[in-house]
Design a protein around this motif. Sequence first.
Motif, mmCIF file in Angstrom:
data_model
loop_
_atom_site.group_PDB
_atom_site.id
_atom_site.type_symbol
_atom_site.label_atom_id
_atom_site.label_comp_id
_atom_site.label_asym_id
_atom_site.label_seq_id
_atom_site.Cartn_x
_atom_site.Cartn_y
_atom_site.Cartn_z
ATOM 1 N N ASP A 32 0.841 -1.197 0.000
ATOM 2 C CA ASP A 32 0.000 0.000 0.000
ATOM 3 C C ASP A 32 0.875 1.245 0.000
ATOM 4 O OD1 ASP A 32 -2.204 -1.721 0.317
ATOM 5 O OD2 ASP A 32 -2.047 -1.605 2.499
ATOM 6 N N ARG A 34 0.559 5.664 0.226
ATOM 7 C CA ARG A 34 -0.307 6.820 0.435
ATOM 8 C C ARG A 34 0.531 8.083 0.596
ATOM 9 N NH1 ARG A 34 -2.584 6.427 6.655
ATOM 10 N NH2 ARG A 34 -0.571 6.714 7.671
ATOM 11 N N THR A 43 -5.520 5.339 -0.558
ATOM 12 C CA THR A 43 -4.358 4.466 -0.638
ATOM 13 C C THR A 43 -4.369 3.760 -1.977
ATOM 14 O OG1 THR A 43 -4.414 4.084 1.740
ATOM 15 C CG2 THR A 43 -3.244 2.465 0.434
ATOM 16 N N SER A 44 -3.213 3.675 -2.603
ATOM 17 C CA SER A 44 -3.054 2.839 -3.791
ATOM 18 C C SER A 44 -2.454 1.526 -3.326
ATOM 19 C CB SER A 44 -2.125 3.503 -4.808
ATOM 20 O OG SER A 44 -2.690 4.692 -5.292
ATOM 21 N N SER A 45 -2.951 0.428 -3.876
ATOM 22 C CA SER A 45 -2.516 -0.887 -3.442
ATOM 23 C C SER A 45 -2.041 -1.693 -4.648
ATOM 24 C CB SER A 45 -3.675 -1.601 -2.745
ATOM 25 O OG SER A 45 -3.258 -2.818 -2.208
ATOM 26 N N PHE A 46 -0.903 -2.348 -4.496
ATOM 27 C CA PHE A 46 -0.282 -3.078 -5.596
ATOM 28 C C PHE A 46 0.064 -4.499 -5.187
ATOM 29 C CE2 PHE A 46 0.792 1.386 -5.759
ATOM 30 C CZ PHE A 46 0.479 1.739 -7.052
#
Length: 62
Positions: A32, A34, A43-46
């Motif tokens: 994650d 942020r 939040t971006s999650s990869f």
Amino acid sequence: MAAWSSRVSHTSSRSGNNGQCVEVRDRGVRVDVRDSKVPGAGTSSFEPAAWESFLGSMKGSR
């Protein structure tokens, strides 16, 4: 999703003290990211492999 804390996340070492930084949290199955200035903005999650690929491309562009 678990709460963010300094125990499970870290701030970019390249950010300095200017407040222009991101926080990264590795949860094992997801990574994650942020904005540390506005943590409530989202939040971006990869997937870990995608995050590692991104980091590798950034290291290669220096």
